[in-house]
Design an enzyme around this catalytic site. Structure first.
Site, PDB file in Angstrom:
ATOM      1  N   CYS A 253       0.880  -1.185   0.000  1.00 51.89           N
ATOM      2  CA  CYS A 253       0.000   0.000   0.000  1.00 51.89           C
ATOM      3  C   CYS A 253       0.909   1.224   0.000  1.00 51.89           C
ATOM      4  CB  CYS A 253      -0.916  -0.003   1.215  1.00 51.89           C
ATOM      5  SG  CYS A 253      -1.908  -1.500   1.408  1.00 51.89           S
ATOM      6  N   GLY A 258       6.580   7.265   0.853  1.00 51.42           N
ATOM      7  CA  GLY A 258       7.550   7.592   1.897  1.00 51.42           C
ATOM      8  C   GLY A 258       8.298   6.372   2.398  1.00 51.42           C
ATOM      9  N   LYS A 259       7.574   5.294   2.674  1.00 50.30           N
ATOM     10  CA  LYS A 259       8.223   4.069   3.145  1.00 50.30           C
ATOM     11  C   LYS A 259       8.937   3.353   2.001  1.00 50.30           C
ATOM     12  CE  LYS A 259       4.954   3.422   6.946  1.00 50.30           C
ATOM     13  NZ  LYS A 259       4.101   4.600   6.611  1.00 50.30           N
ATOM     14  N   ASP A 277      -0.176   0.280  -5.462  1.00 49.28           N
ATOM     15  CA  ASP A 277      -1.236   1.097  -4.873  1.00 49.28           C
ATOM     16  C   ASP A 277      -2.422   1.119  -5.826  1.00 49.28           C
ATOM     17  OD1 ASP A 277      -1.292   2.982  -2.302  1.00 49.28           O
ATOM     18  OD2 ASP A 277      -2.614   3.843  -3.829  1.00 49.28           O
ATOM     19  N   ASP A 305      -7.286  -3.556  -7.061  1.00 45.82           N
ATOM     20  CA  ASP A 305      -7.576  -3.855  -5.661  1.00 45.82           C
ATOM     21  C   ASP A 305      -6.685  -5.012  -5.249  1.00 45.82           C
ATOM     22  OD1 ASP A 305      -8.767  -6.216  -6.652  1.00 45.82           O
ATOM     23  OD2 ASP A 305     -10.747  -5.292  -6.686  1.00 45.82           O
ATOM     24  N   CYS A 377      -1.234   3.511  11.367  1.00 43.70           N
ATOM     25  CA  CYS A 377      -1.057   4.693  12.208  1.00 43.70           C
ATOM     26  C   CYS A 377      -2.337   4.902  13.007  1.00 43.70           C
ATOM     27  CB  CYS A 377      -0.696   5.931  11.385  1.00 43.70           C
ATOM     28  SG  CYS A 377      -1.793   6.254   9.997  1.00 43.70           S
TER      29      CYS A 377
END
EC number: 2.1.1.-
Length: 441
Positions: A253, A258-259, A277, A305, A377
């Protein structure tokens, strides 16, 4: 929350109070803009930062100082909304504004006087007399009732209160150093030489924490891809996955990447790193970041998906998979305080069903002995431990690897037990959860 009492001593203390109030007091024009913007934001139909950006675009005459005051006031009210509503007895913009400047900013009734309409002095005086000490826990923690009830299943009242109050503070600005281009110490020294107050993050070996909010996106180190903005907690997920050179790795995902960029640097730009994604817009944001980073091993992949046919062809092909699952985001309330009012029990129920599907689909990509990291998160147990425990019950070919052991092997001195569980109250990071799972050989 206590108020500073007026001093009976002569001269300087009163003068300091007046000067302090004048420094905090917005202009009537700024106050009017805040009230108009709050009327939109408090509908909670769109993210507050989106509405703020749109408002500033439609009011180009606002100067930098005006925009700063308006933005800080709106987000300050959102961070303390439950308390302000409790003290003012209203969710209308005007009472919330007065309560914010009086009870949060500490402005005296005298200092507020130039901004008050007829009858409002009595309202402010009533706010001054009120106390929140006997208020329900949800008011003191400034969280919705349903969030507090979910947290009560895993946390005691003191911990919930500490967490809620930490969430009311603005987040620091964390940077990740791109170690393909520079060392952390070199970047720290260069930023410090330019007068920026910066310290190494206590846990991530590639992180730096800045004091204040400088416009780092225009800094030469940022435009050259030497640094990226990334919360320290987010950085640690890369070290839990711990990819190595020549492996095949998936960021399931990936979002804006960033990751992905961190994983690519940990792989020394070798091997193959797929950034999956479902959003073309998010992947489009990855491309300029990727160009700045200098990485050559990243392959962005748009999928429909978690059931996409391209994923089925990759079954059993990956050494490591990161699942940074779509979640409520309630761990990011320091940055996105409106999320606690835009999420609902129903929206979380939809998310947990999606999280379970995504984790199951991502797990099928792994080779025997492959590693998967599931991360959110969120601070809610149903998005975190419950998802992992249910997955393990249905997939006996996987086992939980204690996160503290994985970090210790990389000389990262952080022990939150079998799961990585980060809290702004304890670690100065966003609220974060991660679990390390491995497929049996």
């Amino acid at each position: 929350m206590t108020l500073r009492r007026a001093s009976s001593r002569r001269g300087a203390p009163h003068a300091r109070e007046v000067a302090s109030d004048e420094a905090k007091r917005p202009t009537p024009g700024q106050l009017a803009h805040v009230a108009m913007l709050l009327a939109e934001v408090l509908a909670f139909t769109q993210p507050a930062d989106v509405l703020l950006s749109r408002y500033f675009r439609t009011h180009p005459g606002l100067g930098a100082r005006d925009r700063h005051v308006i933005a800080e006031t709106v987000f300050g009210i959102l961070r303390h909304l439950r308390f302000l509503e409790y003290m003012s007895g209203s969710r209308a913009p005007r009472p919330l504004l007065l309560a914010y400047f009086h009870r949060i900013q500490g402005m005296s009734l005298r200092g507020l006087a130039p901004l008050l309409n007829a009858g409002e002095a009595e309202q402010v005086a009533a706010m001054r007399a009120g106390s929140s000490e006997q208020a329900p826990l949800a008011v003191r923690a400034d969280l919705p009732d349903w969030v507090v009830e979910r947290l009560r299943t895993v946390l005691d009242e003191a911990t919930i209160l500490a967490l809620g109050r930490a969430m009311q503070q603005p987040a620091p600005l964390d940077l990740r150093v791109n170690t393909l281009k520079a060392s952390r110490e070199d970047v720290r020294a260069r930023l410090a030489a330019q007068g920026l107050a910066v310290t190494p993050t206590p846990f991530s070996p590639v992180g730096l924490r800045l004091v204040g909010k400088p416009a780092i996106q225009h800094h030469p180190l940022f435009t050259a891809g030497v640094i990226e903005v990334q919360d320290e907690g987010s950085q640690l997920t890369g070290f839990l996955l711990a990819p190595t050179r020549h492996e095949r790795v998936a960021d399931f995902c990936a979002g804006a990447g960033g990751k992905t960029l961190l994983l690519g640097a940990l792989m020394h730009s070798q091997g193959r790193l797929y950034a999956f994604d479902v959003s073309a817009a998010r992947l489009a944001k990855l491309r300029p970041r990727l160009a700045r980073s200098g990485l050559s091993n990243v392959y962005p992949q748009l999928i429909t998906d978690e059931r996409d046919a391209r994923l089925k062809r990759l079954t059993g092909k990956f050494d490591r998979v990161l699942v940074d699952a779509p979640c409520s985001g309630l761990g990011t309330l320091r940055r996105n305080p409106d999320l606690k009012w835009r999420q609902t029990p129903d929206s979380v129920a939809e998310l947990t069903a999606k999280q379970a599907r995504i984790l199951a689909a991502a797990s099928r990509l792994l080779k025997p002995a492959g590693r998967l990291v599931y991360a959110t998160c969120s601070i809610l147990p149903e998005e975190n431990e419950s998802i992992v425990e249910n997955f393990l019950a249905q997939h006996p070919e996987f086992q939980l690897i204690p996160a503290n052991q994985v970090l210790a092997r990389q000389h990262i001195a952080l022990d939150t037990g079998a799961y990585l569980e980060l809290s702004p109250a304890l670690h100065a990071t966003d609220g974060f959860f991660a679990a390390v799972l491995e497929r049996t050989p």
